[in-house]
Write a protein that holds these residues in place. Sequence first.
Motif, PDB file in Angstrom:
ATOM      1  N   LEU A  91     -29.093 -45.383 -43.054  1.00 45.47           N
ATOM      2  CA  LEU A  91     -29.343 -45.919 -41.715  1.00 45.47           C
ATOM      3  C   LEU A  91     -29.153 -47.431 -41.648  1.00 45.47           C
ATOM      4  N   LYS A  92     -28.967 -48.064 -42.799  1.00 42.20           N
ATOM      5  CA  LYS A  92     -28.889 -49.522 -42.860  1.00 42.20           C
ATOM      6  C   LYS A  92     -27.576 -50.012 -42.238  1.00 42.20           C
ATOM      7  N   PRO A  93     -27.632 -51.005 -41.353  1.00 40.29           N
ATOM      8  CA  PRO A  93     -26.400 -51.551 -40.762  1.00 40.29           C
ATOM      9  C   PRO A  93     -25.474 -52.113 -41.843  1.00 40.29           C
ATOM     10  N   GLU A  94     -24.164 -52.040 -41.606  1.00 47.16           N
ATOM     11  CA  GLU A  94     -23.202 -52.529 -42.595  1.00 47.16           C
ATOM     12  C   GLU A  94     -23.388 -54.013 -42.886  1.00 47.16           C
ATOM     13  N   SER A  95     -23.839 -54.748 -41.903  1.00 44.93           N
ATOM     14  CA  SER A  95     -23.996 -56.204 -42.061  1.00 44.93           C
ATOM     15  C   SER A  95     -25.352 -56.587 -42.653  1.00 44.93           C
ATOM     16  N   PHE A  96     -26.173 -55.581 -43.000  1.00 41.99           N
ATOM     17  CA  PHE A  96     -27.554 -55.893 -43.388  1.00 41.99           C
ATOM     18  C   PHE A  96     -27.622 -56.752 -44.651  1.00 41.99           C
ATOM     19  N   ASP A  97     -26.778 -56.466 -45.650  1.00 47.89           N
ATOM     20  CA  ASP A  97     -26.823 -57.232 -46.897  1.00 47.89           C
ATOM     21  C   ASP A  97     -26.531 -58.702 -46.645  1.00 47.89           C
ATOM     22  N   ALA A  98     -25.538 -58.975 -45.793  1.00 51.07           N
ATOM     23  CA  ALA A  98     -25.198 -60.364 -45.465  1.00 51.07           C
ATOM     24  C   ALA A  98     -26.341 -61.029 -44.696  1.00 51.07           C
ATOM     25  N   ILE A  99     -26.947 -60.274 -43.792  1.00 49.14           N
ATOM     26  CA  ILE A  99     -28.085 -60.802 -43.025  1.00 49.14           C
ATOM     27  C   ILE A  99     -29.238 -61.131 -43.959  1.00 49.14           C
ATOM     28  N   TYR A 100     -29.498 -60.227 -44.907  1.00 51.08           N
ATOM     29  CA  TYR A 100     -30.602 -60.434 -45.849  1.00 51.08           C
ATOM     30  C   TYR A 100     -30.369 -61.687 -46.697  1.00 51.08           C
ATOM     31  N   LYS A 101     -29.129 -61.887 -47.150  1.00 53.39           N
ATOM     32  CA  LYS A 101     -28.815 -63.077 -47.959  1.00 53.39           C
ATOM     33  C   LYS A 101     -29.024 -64.350 -47.142  1.00 53.39           C
ATOM     34  N   ARG A 102     -28.607 -64.332 -45.873  1.00 51.21           N
ATOM     35  CA  ARG A 102     -28.818 -65.511 -45.024  1.00 51.21           C
ATOM     36  C   ARG A 102     -30.304 -65.772 -44.826  1.00 51.21           C
ATOM     37  N   ALA A 103     -31.077 -64.698 -44.671  1.00 51.45           N
ATOM     38  CA  ALA A 103     -32.518 -64.866 -44.495  1.00 51.45           C
ATOM     39  C   ALA A 103     -33.166 -65.456 -45.742  1.00 51.45           C
ATOM     40  N   MET A 104     -32.741 -64.994 -46.928  1.00 47.84           N
ATOM     41  CA  MET A 104     -33.290 -65.510 -48.178  1.00 47.84           C
ATOM     42  C   MET A 104     -32.940 -66.981 -48.393  1.00 47.84           C
ATOM     43  N   ASN A 105     -31.808 -67.412 -47.827  1.00 47.58           N
ATOM     44  CA  ASN A 105     -31.376 -68.805 -47.964  1.00 47.58           C
ATOM     45  C   ASN A 105     -31.855 -69.680 -46.807  1.00 47.58           C
ATOM     46  N   GLY A 106     -32.642 -69.066 -45.924  1.00 51.00           N
ATOM     47  CA  GLY A 106     -33.180 -69.837 -44.804  1.00 51.00           C
ATOM     48  C   GLY A 106     -32.191 -70.079 -43.689  1.00 51.00           C
ATOM     49  N   GLY A 107     -31.093 -69.307 -43.645  1.00 52.64           N
ATOM     50  CA  GLY A 107     -30.087 -69.533 -42.619  1.00 52.64           C
ATOM     51  C   GLY A 107     -29.955 -68.398 -41.627  1.00 52.64           C
ATOM     52  N   ALA A 108     -30.984 -67.572 -41.506  1.00 52.44           N
ATOM     53  CA  ALA A 108     -30.919 -66.428 -40.589  1.00 52.44           C
ATOM     54  C   ALA A 108     -30.935 -66.885 -39.144  1.00 52.44           C
ATOM     55  N   THR A 109     -30.132 -66.228 -38.338  1.00 53.95           N
ATOM     56  CA  THR A 109     -30.105 -66.518 -36.908  1.00 53.95           C
ATOM     57  C   THR A 109     -31.129 -65.637 -36.192  1.00 53.95           C
ATOM     58  N   VAL A 110     -31.298 -65.894 -34.905  1.00 51.15           N
ATOM     59  CA  VAL A 110     -32.204 -65.069 -34.098  1.00 51.15           C
ATOM     60  C   VAL A 110     -31.718 -63.623 -34.071  1.00 51.15           C
ATOM     61  N   ASP A 111     -30.404 -63.429 -33.975  1.00 49.13           N
ATOM     62  CA  ASP A 111     -29.847 -62.067 -33.990  1.00 49.13           C
ATOM     63  C   ASP A 111     -30.091 -61.385 -35.333  1.00 49.13           C
ATOM     64  N   ASP A 112     -29.991 -62.176 -36.420  1.00 57.55           N
ATOM     65  CA  ASP A 112     -30.256 -61.620 -37.752  1.00 57.55           C
ATOM     66  C   ASP A 112     -31.692 -61.114 -37.835  1.00 57.55           C
ATOM     67  N   LEU A 113     -32.626 -61.945 -37.395  1.00 56.49           N
ATOM     68  CA  LEU A 113     -34.041 -61.561 -37.453  1.00 56.49           C
ATOM     69  C   LEU A 113     -34.308 -60.340 -36.584  1.00 56.49           C
ATOM     70  N   SER A 114     -33.642 -60.259 -35.426  1.00 61.59           N
ATOM     71  CA  SER A 114     -33.805 -59.102 -34.545  1.00 61.59           C
ATOM     72  C   SER A 114     -33.294 -57.837 -35.223  1.00 61.59           C
ATOM     73  N   THR A 115     -32.141 -57.946 -35.901  1.00 68.12           N
ATOM     74  CA  THR A 115     -31.573 -56.790 -36.606  1.00 68.12           C
ATOM     75  C   THR A 115     -32.501 -56.332 -37.725  1.00 68.12           C
ATOM     76  N   MET A 116     -33.077 -57.268 -38.473  1.00 71.14           N
ATOM     77  CA  MET A 116     -33.995 -56.930 -39.558  1.00 71.14           C
ATOM     78  C   MET A 116     -35.252 -56.251 -39.023  1.00 71.14           C
ATOM     79  N   MET A 117     -35.770 -56.757 -37.914  1.00 73.43           N
ATOM     80  CA  MET A 117     -36.973 -56.161 -37.325  1.00 73.43           C
ATOM     81  C   MET A 117     -36.694 -54.742 -36.839  1.00 73.43           C
TER      82      MET A 117
END
Length: 209
Positions: A91-117
Amino acid sequence: MEENYYIARDKTEEGPFTLKDLMQADIDADTLILSPNAADWQRASDLPELFHYFEARGYYFPTEDNLAGFGWRLLAYIADSFIMSYPIALLKPESFDAIYKRAMNGGATVDDLSTMMQFNLLTFLVMAMYHTICEFSPLQGSLGKKLFRLTVVDADGRRLSFFRALTRNIGKIVSGTALFIGYLWVLWDDRKQAWHDKWAKAYVLVKNR
Protein backbone atom coordinates in the motif's frame (compact mmCIF):
# COMPACT_ATOMS: atom_id res chain seq x y z
CA MET A 1 -20.06 -36.31 49.34
CA GLU A 2 -22.88 -36.93 46.89
CA GLU A 3 -22.86 -34.69 43.83
CA ASN A 4 -26.27 -33.07 43.62
CA TYR A 5 -26.48 -30.26 41.11
CA TYR A 6 -29.74 -28.54 40.17
CA ILE A 7 -30.54 -26.44 37.10
CA ALA A 8 -33.05 -23.57 36.96
CA ARG A 9 -34.64 -23.26 33.52
CA ASP A 10 -37.89 -21.58 32.50
CA LYS A 11 -38.74 -20.99 36.17
CA THR A 12 -38.53 -24.71 36.89
CA GLU A 13 -35.92 -26.69 38.79
CA GLU A 14 -34.30 -29.72 37.21
CA GLY A 15 -32.19 -32.34 38.97
CA PRO A 16 -30.46 -33.69 40.85
CA PHE A 17 -27.53 -34.22 38.45
CA THR A 18 -24.05 -35.59 38.96
CA LEU A 19 -21.26 -33.44 37.52
CA LYS A 20 -20.99 -35.85 34.58
CA ASP A 21 -24.74 -35.64 33.93
CA LEU A 22 -24.59 -31.86 34.26
CA MET A 23 -22.07 -31.64 31.41
CA GLN A 24 -24.49 -33.54 29.19
CA ALA A 25 -27.47 -31.33 30.03
CA ASP A 26 -26.88 -28.68 27.33
CA ILE A 27 -25.98 -25.90 29.73
CA ASP A 28 -24.46 -22.57 28.70
CA ALA A 29 -22.51 -19.92 30.59
CA ASP A 30 -25.69 -18.16 31.81
CA THR A 31 -27.49 -21.29 33.06
CA LEU A 32 -28.31 -20.98 36.76
CA ILE A 33 -26.99 -23.90 38.80
CA LEU A 34 -27.23 -24.83 42.47
CA SER A 35 -23.98 -26.55 43.38
CA PRO A 36 -23.57 -28.91 46.37
CA ASN A 37 -20.76 -26.58 47.48
CA ALA A 38 -22.86 -23.42 47.46
CA ALA A 39 -25.85 -22.10 49.36
CA ASP A 40 -27.28 -20.09 46.46
CA TRP A 41 -27.74 -20.28 42.70
CA GLN A 42 -24.78 -19.37 40.50
CA ARG A 43 -24.17 -18.89 36.80
CA ALA A 44 -22.57 -21.97 35.29
CA SER A 45 -19.57 -19.86 34.21
CA ASP A 46 -18.80 -19.16 37.90
CA LEU A 47 -18.33 -22.83 38.82
CA PRO A 48 -14.61 -23.77 38.69
CA GLU A 49 -15.41 -27.44 38.08
CA LEU A 50 -17.01 -26.46 34.75
CA PHE A 51 -14.08 -24.42 33.40
CA HIS A 52 -12.71 -27.27 31.27
CA TYR A 53 -16.21 -28.03 29.98
CA PHE A 54 -16.57 -24.46 28.72
CA GLU A 55 -13.02 -24.24 27.39
CA ALA A 56 -13.81 -27.20 25.12
CA ARG A 57 -16.65 -25.05 23.76
CA GLY A 58 -14.56 -21.94 23.17
CA TYR A 59 -15.13 -20.15 26.49
CA TYR A 60 -12.03 -18.92 28.33
CA PHE A 61 -12.88 -17.19 31.59
CA PRO A 62 -10.57 -14.45 32.86
CA THR A 63 -8.89 -15.48 36.13
CA GLU A 64 -5.86 -14.24 38.02
CA ASP A 65 -3.87 -17.20 36.68
CA ASN A 66 -4.47 -16.83 32.94
CA LEU A 67 -4.31 -13.07 32.29
CA ALA A 68 -1.61 -12.32 29.69
CA GLY A 69 1.17 -10.03 30.86
CA PHE A 70 2.87 -7.24 28.93
CA GLY A 71 5.73 -9.46 27.73
CA TRP A 72 3.50 -12.02 26.01
CA ARG A 73 1.44 -9.28 24.42
CA LEU A 74 4.55 -7.49 23.16
CA LEU A 75 5.84 -10.70 21.54
CA ALA A 76 2.49 -11.16 19.78
CA TYR A 77 2.58 -7.54 18.60
CA ILE A 78 6.07 -8.01 17.13
CA ALA A 79 4.94 -11.20 15.36
CA ASP A 80 1.89 -9.45 13.90
CA SER A 81 4.08 -6.58 12.70
CA PHE A 82 6.17 -9.06 10.71
CA ILE A 83 3.09 -10.87 9.41
CA MET A 84 1.45 -7.66 8.20
CA SER A 85 4.60 -5.91 6.96
CA TYR A 86 4.31 -7.30 3.41
CA PRO A 87 0.63 -6.45 2.73
CA ILE A 88 1.17 -2.98 4.23
CA ALA A 89 4.26 -2.48 2.03
CA LEU A 90 2.03 -3.06 -1.02
CA LEU A 91 0.00 0.00 0.00
CA LYS A 92 3.04 2.27 0.30
CA PRO A 93 3.20 5.07 -2.32
CA GLU A 94 6.04 4.72 -4.85
CA SER A 95 7.47 8.05 -3.72
CA PHE A 96 7.39 7.13 -0.03
CA ASP A 97 11.09 6.18 0.26
CA ALA A 98 12.16 9.52 -1.23
CA ILE A 99 9.73 11.36 1.04
CA TYR A 100 11.06 9.50 4.08
CA LYS A 101 14.68 10.39 3.19
CA ARG A 102 13.75 14.07 2.83
CA ALA A 103 11.99 13.96 6.19
CA MET A 104 15.03 12.38 7.88
CA ASN A 105 17.22 15.14 6.41
CA GLY A 106 14.85 17.86 7.55
CA GLY A 107 13.79 18.78 4.02
CA ALA A 108 10.23 17.44 3.95
CA THR A 109 7.61 19.61 2.32
CA VAL A 110 4.04 20.11 3.50
CA ASP A 111 2.89 17.65 0.81
CA ASP A 112 5.48 15.13 2.02
CA LEU A 113 4.21 15.36 5.59
CA SER A 114 0.61 15.02 4.36
CA THR A 115 1.52 11.89 2.39
CA MET A 116 3.27 10.36 5.43
CA MET A 117 0.30 11.11 7.68
CA GLN A 118 -2.12 9.57 5.19
CA PHE A 119 0.02 6.42 4.89
CA ASN A 120 0.34 6.14 8.69
CA LEU A 121 -3.43 6.49 9.06
CA LEU A 122 -4.00 3.86 6.37
CA THR A 123 -1.53 1.53 8.13
CA PHE A 124 -3.37 1.98 11.42
CA LEU A 125 -6.77 1.28 9.83
CA VAL A 126 -5.48 -1.86 8.06
CA MET A 127 -3.99 -3.17 11.31
CA ALA A 128 -7.16 -2.28 13.23
CA MET A 129 -9.36 -4.19 10.77
CA TYR A 130 -6.96 -7.15 10.73
CA HIS A 131 -7.14 -7.45 14.52
CA THR A 132 -10.89 -6.77 14.61
CA ILE A 133 -11.69 -9.51 12.10
CA CYS A 134 -9.35 -12.00 13.81
CA GLU A 135 -10.81 -11.31 17.26
CA PHE A 136 -14.37 -11.55 15.98
CA SER A 137 -13.59 -14.79 14.13
CA PRO A 138 -13.31 -18.25 15.75
CA LEU A 139 -9.55 -17.54 16.08
CA GLN A 140 -10.41 -15.09 18.89
CA GLY A 141 -7.15 -13.27 18.30
CA SER A 142 -4.58 -12.31 15.71
CA LEU A 143 -2.13 -14.73 14.13
CA GLY A 144 0.59 -13.38 16.38
CA LYS A 145 -1.55 -14.05 19.43
CA LYS A 146 -2.27 -17.57 18.23
CA LEU A 147 1.48 -18.14 17.91
CA PHE A 148 1.88 -17.43 21.62
CA ARG A 149 -1.37 -19.15 22.71
CA LEU A 150 -3.16 -15.88 23.52
CA THR A 151 -6.87 -15.31 23.09
CA VAL A 152 -9.14 -12.26 23.43
CA VAL A 153 -12.45 -12.63 25.28
CA ASP A 154 -15.14 -10.59 26.98
CA ALA A 155 -15.83 -10.67 30.73
CA ASP A 156 -17.92 -13.83 30.32
CA GLY A 157 -15.18 -15.69 28.45
CA ARG A 158 -16.94 -15.39 25.12
CA ARG A 159 -15.62 -14.39 21.71
CA LEU A 160 -15.90 -10.63 21.14
CA SER A 161 -18.72 -9.26 19.04
CA PHE A 162 -17.64 -7.38 15.90
CA PHE A 163 -18.55 -4.03 17.48
CA ARG A 164 -16.64 -4.78 20.68
CA ALA A 165 -13.59 -5.97 18.74
CA LEU A 166 -13.75 -2.83 16.58
CA THR A 167 -14.04 -0.62 19.68
CA ARG A 168 -11.01 -2.32 21.19
CA ASN A 169 -8.84 -1.84 18.12
CA ILE A 170 -9.89 1.70 17.22
CA GLY A 171 -9.22 2.56 20.87
CA LYS A 172 -5.55 1.68 20.36
CA ILE A 173 -5.02 5.05 18.72
CA VAL A 174 -5.63 6.64 22.13
CA SER A 175 -3.62 4.02 24.01
CA GLY A 176 -0.68 4.85 21.75
CA THR A 177 -0.65 8.56 22.64
CA ALA A 178 1.44 10.10 25.42
CA LEU A 179 4.40 7.69 25.29
CA PHE A 180 2.16 4.64 24.84
CA ILE A 181 0.90 4.92 28.41
CA GLY A 182 -2.35 3.16 27.44
CA TYR A 183 -0.39 0.07 26.41
CA LEU A 184 1.97 0.23 29.39
CA TRP A 185 -1.07 0.28 31.69
CA VAL A 186 -0.99 -3.53 31.49
CA LEU A 187 2.16 -3.51 33.67
CA TRP A 188 0.39 -2.28 36.82
CA ASP A 189 -3.30 -2.94 36.20
CA ASP A 190 -4.83 -5.60 38.48
CA ARG A 191 -6.60 -7.20 35.49
CA LYS A 192 -3.66 -6.64 33.10
CA GLN A 193 -5.84 -4.55 30.81
CA ALA A 194 -4.65 -1.80 28.49
CA TRP A 195 -6.88 1.23 28.06
CA HIS A 196 -8.43 -0.18 24.88
CA ASP A 197 -9.19 -3.45 26.72
CA LYS A 198 -11.06 -1.54 29.41
CA TRP A 199 -13.16 0.43 26.91
CA ALA A 200 -14.18 -2.78 25.14
CA LYS A 201 -14.51 -4.74 28.42
CA ALA A 202 -12.13 -7.31 26.99
CA TYR A 203 -9.31 -9.47 28.33
CA VAL A 204 -6.24 -11.07 26.77
CA LEU A 205 -5.61 -14.53 28.19
CA VAL A 206 -2.94 -17.22 27.94
CA LYS A 207 -4.73 -20.44 26.98
CA ASN A 208 -4.22 -23.73 28.84
CA ARG A 209 -2.28 -22.22 31.68
